[in-house]
Design a protein around this motif. Sequence first.
Motif, PDB file in Angstrom:
ATOM      1  N   THR A 153       0.992  -1.194   0.061  1.00 58.24           N
ATOM      2  CA  THR A 153      -0.026  -0.019  -0.079  1.00 58.24           C
ATOM      3  C   THR A 153       0.961   1.225  -0.039  1.00 58.24           C
ATOM      4  O   THR A 153       2.082   1.280   0.622  1.00 58.24           O
ATOM      5  CB  THR A 153      -0.981  -0.099   1.233  1.00 58.24           C
ATOM      6  OG1 THR A 153      -1.612  -0.946   1.237  1.00 58.24           O
ATOM      7  CG2 THR A 153      -1.965   1.318   1.257  1.00 58.24           C
ATOM      8  N   VAL A 154       0.604   2.196  -0.763  1.00 54.39           N
ATOM      9  CA  VAL A 154       0.883   3.504  -0.731  1.00 54.39           C
ATOM     10  C   VAL A 154      -0.028   4.841  -0.810  1.00 54.39           C
ATOM     11  O   VAL A 154      -1.256   4.448  -1.114  1.00 54.39           O
ATOM     12  CB  VAL A 154       2.007   4.023  -2.095  1.00 54.39           C
ATOM     13  CG1 VAL A 154       3.046   2.772  -2.106  1.00 54.39           C
ATOM     14  CG2 VAL A 154       1.271   3.959  -3.379  1.00 54.39           C
ATOM     15  N   ALA A 155       0.269   5.780  -0.085  1.00 54.61           N
ATOM     16  CA  ALA A 155      -0.584   6.883  -0.168  1.00 54.61           C
ATOM     17  C   ALA A 155      -0.353   7.670  -1.362  1.00 54.61           C
ATOM     18  O   ALA A 155       0.868   8.172  -1.660  1.00 54.61           O
ATOM     19  CB  ALA A 155      -0.554   7.719   0.857  1.00 54.61           C
ATOM     20  N   LEU A 156      -1.558   8.140  -2.159  1.00 59.22           N
ATOM     21  CA  LEU A 156      -1.362   9.114  -3.178  1.00 59.22           C
ATOM     22  C   LEU A 156      -0.943  10.433  -2.704  1.00 59.22           C
ATOM     23  O   LEU A 156      -1.148  10.727  -1.677  1.00 59.22           O
ATOM     24  CB  LEU A 156      -2.482   9.090  -4.023  1.00 59.22           C
ATOM     25  CG  LEU A 156      -2.778   7.855  -5.166  1.00 59.22           C
ATOM     26  CD1 LEU A 156      -4.149   8.083  -5.782  1.00 59.22           C
ATOM     27  CD2 LEU A 156      -1.955   7.643  -5.979  1.00 59.22           C
ATOM     28  N   PRO A 157      -0.435  11.351  -3.381  1.00 63.84           N
ATOM     29  CA  PRO A 157      -0.321  12.646  -2.979  1.00 63.84           C
ATOM     30  C   PRO A 157      -1.636  13.427  -2.927  1.00 63.84           C
ATOM     31  O   PRO A 157      -2.332  13.336  -3.666  1.00 63.84           O
ATOM     32  CB  PRO A 157       0.576  13.417  -4.360  1.00 63.84           C
ATOM     33  CG  PRO A 157       1.141  12.213  -5.066  1.00 63.84           C
ATOM     34  CD  PRO A 157       0.313  11.206  -4.837  1.00 63.84           C
ATOM     35  N   ALA A 158      -1.623  14.350  -1.876  1.00 64.86           N
ATOM     36  CA  ALA A 158      -2.778  14.993  -1.726  1.00 64.86           C
ATOM     37  C   ALA A 158      -2.720  16.396  -2.612  1.00 64.86           C
ATOM     38  O   ALA A 158      -1.719  17.051  -2.473  1.00 64.86           O
ATOM     39  CB  ALA A 158      -3.019  15.487  -0.207  1.00 64.86           C
ATOM     40  N   ALA A 159      -3.668  16.490  -3.684  1.00 62.27           N
ATOM     41  CA  ALA A 159      -3.474  17.535  -4.599  1.00 62.27           C
ATOM     42  C   ALA A 159      -4.455  17.923  -5.413  1.00 62.27           C
ATOM     43  O   ALA A 159      -5.528  16.949  -5.098  1.00 62.27           O
ATOM     44  CB  ALA A 159      -2.228  17.183  -5.577  1.00 62.27           C
ATOM     45  N   PRO A 160      -4.818  19.134  -5.885  1.00 59.07           N
ATOM     46  CA  PRO A 160      -6.056  19.522  -6.521  1.00 59.07           C
ATOM     47  C   PRO A 160      -6.226  18.609  -7.676  1.00 59.07           C
ATOM     48  O   PRO A 160      -7.517  18.249  -8.090  1.00 59.07           O
ATOM     49  CB  PRO A 160      -5.610  20.796  -7.115  1.00 59.07           C
ATOM     50  CG  PRO A 160      -4.645  21.449  -6.222  1.00 59.07           C
ATOM     51  CD  PRO A 160      -3.806  20.359  -5.846  1.00 59.07           C
ATOM     52  N   TRP A 161      -5.104  18.249  -8.516  1.00 59.46           N
ATOM     53  CA  TRP A 161      -5.580  17.086  -9.703  1.00 59.46           C
ATOM     54  C   TRP A 161      -4.490  15.968  -9.510  1.00 59.46           C
ATOM     55  O   TRP A 161      -3.319  16.335  -9.409  1.00 59.46           O
ATOM     56  CB  TRP A 161      -5.231  18.042 -10.996  1.00 59.46           C
ATOM     57  CG  TRP A 161      -6.504  19.036 -11.023  1.00 59.46           C
ATOM     58  CD1 TRP A 161      -7.722  18.657 -11.764  1.00 59.46           C
ATOM     59  CD2 TRP A 161      -6.334  20.371 -10.868  1.00 59.46           C
ATOM     60  NE1 TRP A 161      -8.272  19.961 -11.649  1.00 59.46           N
ATOM     61  CE2 TRP A 161      -7.440  20.938 -11.008  1.00 59.46           C
ATOM     62  CE3 TRP A 161      -5.345  21.232 -10.279  1.00 59.46           C
ATOM     63  CZ2 TRP A 161      -7.774  22.288 -11.084  1.00 59.46           C
ATOM     64  CZ3 TRP A 161      -5.434  22.327 -10.018  1.00 59.46           C
ATOM     65  CH2 TRP A 161      -6.692  23.008 -10.478  1.00 59.46           C
ATOM     66  N   VAL A 162      -4.934  14.787  -9.378  1.00 54.78           N
ATOM     67  CA  VAL A 162      -3.979  13.422  -9.461  1.00 54.78           C
ATOM     68  C   VAL A 162      -4.794  12.725 -10.320  1.00 54.78           C
ATOM     69  O   VAL A 162      -5.879  12.275 -10.654  1.00 54.78           O
ATOM     70  CB  VAL A 162      -3.962  12.988  -8.077  1.00 54.78           C
ATOM     71  CG1 VAL A 162      -3.410  11.843  -8.292  1.00 54.78           C
ATOM     72  CG2 VAL A 162      -3.571  13.818  -6.863  1.00 54.78           C
ATOM     73  N   HIS A 163      -3.768  12.332 -11.331  1.00 52.33           N
ATOM     74  CA  HIS A 163      -3.999  11.330 -12.428  1.00 52.33           C
ATOM     75  C   HIS A 163      -3.211   9.905 -12.174  1.00 52.33           C
ATOM     76  O   HIS A 163      -2.029   9.978 -11.988  1.00 52.33           O
ATOM     77  CB  HIS A 163      -3.444  11.784 -13.927  1.00 52.33           C
ATOM     78  CG  HIS A 163      -3.928  10.990 -14.878  1.00 52.33           C
ATOM     79  ND1 HIS A 163      -3.090   9.816 -15.393  1.00 52.33           N
ATOM     80  CD2 HIS A 163      -5.364  10.884 -15.645  1.00 52.33           C
ATOM     81  CE1 HIS A 163      -3.919   9.311 -16.427  1.00 52.33           C
ATOM     82  NE2 HIS A 163      -4.851   9.949 -16.567  1.00 52.33           N
ATOM     83  N   LEU A 164      -4.005   9.080 -11.836  1.00 51.00           N
ATOM     84  CA  LEU A 164      -3.341   7.548 -11.356  1.00 51.00           C
ATOM     85  C   LEU A 164      -3.715   6.506 -12.682  1.00 51.00           C
ATOM     86  O   LEU A 164      -4.655   6.502 -13.165  1.00 51.00           O
ATOM     87  CB  LEU A 164      -4.121   7.076 -10.023  1.00 51.00           C
ATOM     88  CG  LEU A 164      -3.989   5.563  -9.683  1.00 51.00           C
ATOM     89  CD1 LEU A 164      -2.594   5.432  -9.544  1.00 51.00           C
ATOM     90  CD2 LEU A 164      -4.705   4.954  -8.842  1.00 51.00           C
ATOM     91  N   PHE A 165      -2.674   6.065 -12.978  1.00 51.76           N
ATOM     92  CA  PHE A 165      -2.651   5.090 -14.261  1.00 51.76           C
ATOM     93  C   PHE A 165      -2.304   3.862 -13.497  1.00 51.76           C
ATOM     94  O   PHE A 165      -0.917   3.791 -13.232  1.00 51.76           O
ATOM     95  CB  PHE A 165      -1.883   5.648 -15.312  1.00 51.76           C
ATOM     96  CG  PHE A 165      -1.787   4.984 -16.491  1.00 51.76           C
ATOM     97  CD1 PHE A 165      -3.043   4.589 -17.272  1.00 51.76           C
ATOM     98  CD2 PHE A 165      -0.817   3.897 -17.098  1.00 51.76           C
ATOM     99  CE1 PHE A 165      -3.120   3.744 -18.481  1.00 51.76           C
ATOM    100  CE2 PHE A 165      -0.966   3.106 -18.189  1.00 51.76           C
ATOM    101  CZ  PHE A 165      -1.881   3.038 -18.823  1.00 51.76           C
TER     102      PHE A 165
END
Length: 256
Positions: free
Chosen positions: A195-207
């Motif tokens: 498990t990892v945490a995505l960045p907290a940001a206005p726009w996040v694109h996960l692929f």
Amino acid sequence: MTPKLTPSVDVRRAGDRFVTAIDWLDSRHSFSFGGHYDPANTHFGLLLVANDDVVKAGSGFETHPHRDMEIVTWVLSGSLVHQDSEGHSGVIHPGLAQRMSAGRGILHSEKNDAWRLDASIAEHAEDVHFVQMWVLPDRAGLDPGYEQLDIGGELDRGDLLVVASGMPEHADEKAISIAQEHAALHAARLRPGGTVALPAAPWVHLFVARGSVELEGTGTLGTGDAARITAGEGQRVTGGPDGAEILAWEMHATLG
């Protein structure tokens, strides 16, 4: 100032992407590209292009121009040969972070490394599979440039790494630089259950480049699926039964 955004997750499935299929190339586009155009799907945040390409042995993209674009290439399997008009050349393989800054203008080619083999050998050589991503620089007319760094060993730890960034806060942790102070590309190779945490940001694109994941609050994403996260709060991503390789753009500005 970033406008007030409503938190949301827009899942885009692999099978819904635009496809360019010719004899030597299978290219799947996350956004409008080439002859494929949808006025409602031209970008997300600062990300204009996210092409998932498979190039056959003995083939590749011949010399062509780019201008005012930061281009990051991430190889999943096989190897890709880069050559450009500024004299840069290199062989990109899995785990190697690579960036080309087109700046005020550059010519380059990208070919399956097997293009140099005899045709009878190349026919049986490995395809090269890679994801290529484009973001606009924060300034036009920059000098063209090239950078690469092997981070394969670090990726094997299963952490979310800063692959490419122009954000000041990543000055000491990024692998390579891009000329965009509002964007960063992160990558992780997740073990099953990792498990990892995505960045907290206005726009996040996960692929999801390969494998499958569970995205907190959303559900399962498979190979080739993407999630466009607005007002992201650092959702957790967990590797599926076979693990996963993910690419995540953190963006603090948008093209509108």
